[in-house]
Write a protein that holds these residues in place. Structure first.
Motif, PDB file in Angstrom:
ATOM      1  N   ALA A  48       0.831  -1.206   0.000  1.00  0.00           N
ATOM      2  CA  ALA A  48       0.000   0.000   0.000  1.00  0.00           C
ATOM      3  C   ALA A  48       0.870   1.263   0.000  1.00  0.00           C
ATOM      4  O   ALA A  48       0.502   2.277  -0.602  1.00  0.00           O
ATOM      5  CB  ALA A  48      -0.936  -0.003   1.199  1.00  0.00           C
ATOM      6  N   ALA A  49       2.032   1.183   0.642  1.00  0.00           N
ATOM      7  CA  ALA A  49       2.938   2.333   0.696  1.00  0.00           C
ATOM      8  C   ALA A  49       3.762   2.466  -0.590  1.00  0.00           C
ATOM      9  O   ALA A  49       4.458   3.469  -0.786  1.00  0.00           O
ATOM     10  CB  ALA A  49       3.860   2.215   1.901  1.00  0.00           C
ATOM     11  N   GLY A  50       3.698   1.458  -1.432  1.00  0.00           N
ATOM     12  CA  GLY A  50       4.427   1.519  -2.694  1.00  0.00           C
ATOM     13  C   GLY A  50       5.851   1.006  -2.619  1.00  0.00           C
ATOM     14  O   GLY A  50       6.608   1.125  -3.582  1.00  0.00           O
ATOM     15  N   THR A  51       6.253   0.426  -1.481  1.00  0.00           N
ATOM     16  CA  THR A  51       7.622  -0.089  -1.354  1.00  0.00           C
ATOM     17  C   THR A  51       7.731  -1.551  -1.793  1.00  0.00           C
ATOM     18  O   THR A  51       8.818  -2.105  -1.829  1.00  0.00           O
ATOM     19  CB  THR A  51       8.134   0.045   0.099  1.00  0.00           C
ATOM     20  N   LEU A  52       6.602  -2.169  -2.116  1.00  0.00           N
ATOM     21  CA  LEU A  52       6.591  -3.564  -2.564  1.00  0.00           C
ATOM     22  C   LEU A  52       5.719  -3.638  -3.817  1.00  0.00           C
ATOM     23  O   LEU A  52       4.571  -3.186  -3.819  1.00  0.00           O
ATOM     24  CB  LEU A  52       6.012  -4.467  -1.461  1.00  0.00           C
ATOM     25  N   SER A  53       6.277  -4.211  -4.867  1.00  0.00           N
ATOM     26  CA  SER A  53       5.520  -4.287  -6.130  1.00  0.00           C
ATOM     27  C   SER A  53       4.356  -5.263  -5.993  1.00  0.00           C
ATOM     28  O   SER A  53       4.367  -6.145  -5.129  1.00  0.00           O
ATOM     29  CB  SER A  53       6.439  -4.730  -7.273  1.00  0.00           C
ATOM     30  N   LEU A  54       3.387  -5.116  -6.875  1.00  0.00           N
ATOM     31  CA  LEU A  54       2.200  -5.985  -6.849  1.00  0.00           C
ATOM     32  C   LEU A  54       2.595  -7.444  -7.047  1.00  0.00           C
ATOM     33  O   LEU A  54       2.109  -8.318  -6.318  1.00  0.00           O
ATOM     34  CB  LEU A  54       1.193  -5.552  -7.927  1.00  0.00           C
ATOM     35  N   ASP A  55       3.479  -7.726  -7.977  1.00  0.00           N
ATOM     36  CA  ASP A  55       3.900  -9.113  -8.222  1.00  0.00           C
ATOM     37  C   ASP A  55       4.601  -9.713  -6.999  1.00  0.00           C
ATOM     38  O   ASP A  55       4.336 -10.852  -6.619  1.00  0.00           O
ATOM     39  CB  ASP A  55       4.819  -9.189  -9.449  1.00  0.00           C
ATOM     40  N   ASN A  56       5.522  -8.945  -6.393  1.00  0.00           N
ATOM     41  CA  ASN A  56       6.197  -9.419  -5.176  1.00  0.00           C
ATOM     42  C   ASN A  56       5.197  -9.620  -4.043  1.00  0.00           C
ATOM     43  O   ASN A  56       5.281 -10.606  -3.301  1.00  0.00           O
ATOM     44  CB  ASN A  56       7.287  -8.438  -4.726  1.00  0.00           C
ATOM     45  N   TYR A  57       4.290  -8.668  -3.904  1.00  0.00           N
ATOM     46  CA  TYR A  57       3.267  -8.777  -2.852  1.00  0.00           C
ATOM     47  C   TYR A  57       2.439 -10.036  -3.052  1.00  0.00           C
ATOM     48  O   TYR A  57       2.229 -10.802  -2.110  1.00  0.00           O
ATOM     49  CB  TYR A  57       2.362  -7.539  -2.841  1.00  0.00           C
ATOM     50  N   LYS A  58       1.989 -10.296  -4.275  1.00  0.00           N
ATOM     51  CA  LYS A  58       1.158 -11.474  -4.542  1.00  0.00           C
ATOM     52  C   LYS A  58       1.908 -12.769  -4.239  1.00  0.00           C
ATOM     53  O   LYS A  58       1.363 -13.683  -3.617  1.00  0.00           O
ATOM     54  CB  LYS A  58       0.688 -11.482  -6.002  1.00  0.00           C
ATOM     55  N   SER A  59       3.151 -12.864  -4.659  1.00  0.00           N
ATOM     56  CA  SER A  59       3.908 -14.103  -4.420  1.00  0.00           C
ATOM     57  C   SER A  59       4.201 -14.297  -2.929  1.00  0.00           C
ATOM     58  O   SER A  59       4.086 -15.402  -2.404  1.00  0.00           O
ATOM     59  CB  SER A  59       5.188 -14.143  -5.248  1.00  0.00           C
ATOM     60  N   LYS A  60       4.587 -13.203  -2.250  1.00  0.00           N
ATOM     61  CA  LYS A  60       4.859 -13.302  -0.804  1.00  0.00           C
ATOM     62  C   LYS A  60       3.577 -13.606  -0.027  1.00  0.00           C
ATOM     63  O   LYS A  60       3.589 -14.383   0.916  1.00  0.00           O
ATOM     64  CB  LYS A  60       5.497 -12.012  -0.285  1.00  0.00           C
ATOM     65  N   LYS A  61       2.483 -12.989  -0.455  1.00  0.00           N
ATOM     66  CA  LYS A  61       1.191 -13.230   0.211  1.00  0.00           C
ATOM     67  C   LYS A  61       0.772 -14.686   0.032  1.00  0.00           C
ATOM     68  O   LYS A  61       0.305 -15.342   0.974  1.00  0.00           O
ATOM     69  CB  LYS A  61       0.115 -12.303  -0.348  1.00  0.00           C
ATOM     70  N   LEU A  62       0.943 -15.209  -1.177  1.00  0.00           N
ATOM     71  CA  LEU A  62       0.609 -16.601  -1.459  1.00  0.00           C
ATOM     72  C   LEU A  62       1.407 -17.547  -0.556  1.00  0.00           C
ATOM     73  O   LEU A  62       0.856 -18.485   0.037  1.00  0.00           O
ATOM     74  CB  LEU A  62       0.888 -16.902  -2.935  1.00  0.00           C
ATOM     75  N   GLU A  63       2.711 -17.289  -0.435  1.00  0.00           N
ATOM     76  CA  GLU A  63       3.572 -18.113   0.432  1.00  0.00           C
ATOM     77  C   GLU A  63       3.151 -17.982   1.897  1.00  0.00           C
ATOM     78  O   GLU A  63       3.087 -18.965   2.628  1.00  0.00           O
ATOM     79  CB  GLU A  63       5.044 -17.706   0.249  1.00  0.00           C
ATOM     80  N   CYS A  64       2.841 -16.770   2.309  1.00  0.00           N
ATOM     81  CA  CYS A  64       2.420 -16.536   3.695  1.00  0.00           C
ATOM     82  C   CYS A  64       1.078 -17.238   3.977  1.00  0.00           C
ATOM     83  O   CYS A  64       0.899 -17.856   5.025  1.00  0.00           O
ATOM     84  CB  CYS A  64       2.318 -15.035   3.958  1.00  0.00           C
ATOM     85  N   ASP A  65       0.155 -17.160   3.042  1.00  0.00           N
ATOM     86  CA  ASP A  65      -1.136 -17.846   3.190  1.00  0.00           C
ATOM     87  C   ASP A  65      -0.942 -19.362   3.312  1.00  0.00           C
ATOM     88  O   ASP A  65      -1.620 -20.028   4.090  1.00  0.00           O
ATOM     89  CB  ASP A  65      -2.062 -17.534   2.007  1.00  0.00           C
ATOM     90  N   ARG A  66       0.007 -19.902   2.529  1.00  0.00           N
ATOM     91  CA  ARG A  66       0.306 -21.335   2.606  1.00  0.00           C
ATOM     92  C   ARG A  66       0.822 -21.706   3.991  1.00  0.00           C
ATOM     93  O   ARG A  66       0.395 -22.683   4.596  1.00  0.00           O
ATOM     94  CB  ARG A  66       1.333 -21.718   1.530  1.00  0.00           C
TER      95      ARG A  66
END
Length: 148
Positions: A48-66
Motif C-alpha cells: 500500500a505504501a508503494g515499497t513492494l511491487s504488486l507481483d512481489n506482494y502477490k507471491s509473498k502473500k501466497l507463500e504466507c497464506d500457505r
C-alpha cells in the motif's frame, strides 16, 4: 500394593509433564500463527505504501497464506490428538476402576483393602472408622475415569 500407588503417581507425573509440554507446543504454534498474520499485514502495508511491487506482494502473500494454512492445520491436528491423549492409560485406569468399585461397594477384594485402607478402628457401641490410604489420589483417579 505400595508399588501400585507408586506406579499411579509415576504415571500421573508423566501425564502432567506431557500435558505441560503439549501446552507449550500449542502456545508456540499459536504464536507462530500470530506472527505469520502480522507478517502478512506488514506485506500489505508495504504494498500500500508503494515499497513492494504488486507481483512481489502477490507471491509473498501466497507463500504466507500457505504457511498460515499449514500452521492452522497443525493446530487442528494437535487439538484432535490432545483429545485422544486425554484418555486415562494403563495402571491409572485400573486403579480408578478398582477405586470406583470400592467406592460404590460393588465388591471388596483383599487387594482393594490392601491398596486403599490404611486402618480400621472399631469403637465401643459398634462405631467403625475406616482410615483410607491416598484418599485424594483415589478421588482424582475416579474423577479422571468419569471425564473420559
Amino acid at each position: 500394593m505400595d508399588s501400585l500407588y507408586s506406579d499411579i503417581k509415576k504415571e500421573e507425573q508423566s501425564l502432567k509433564e506431557a500435558s505441560r509440554k503439549a501446552s507449550r507446543r500449542k502456545t508456540l504454534m499459536e504464536q507462530e500463527l500470530k506472527n505469520l498474520k502480522g507478517e502478512k499485514m506488514r506485506m500489505y502495508e508495504e504494498y500500500a505504501a508503494g515499497t513492494l511491487s504488486l507481483d512481489n506482494y502477490k507471491s509473498k502473500k501466497l507463500e504466507c497464506d500457505r504457511k498460515i494454512a499449514e500452521v492452522q492445520d497443525k493446530i487442528e491436528q494437535f487439538k484432535a490428538e490432545e483429545s485422544v491423549k486425554s484418555v486415562v492409560p494403563g495402571t491409572v485406569r485400573a486403579a480408578a476402576e478398582q477405586a470406583e468399585n470400592f467406592l460404590h461397594g460393588t465388591r471388596l477384594t483383599a487387594s482393594m483393602v490392601s491398596a486403599f485402607i490404611e486402618n480400621v478402628y472399631v469403637h465401643e457401641g459398634g462405631r467403625i472408622v475406616v482410615r483410607f490410604k491416598y484418599e485424594q489420589s483415589i478421588q482424582d483417579a475416579v474423577r479422571a475415569l468419569h471425564t473420559e
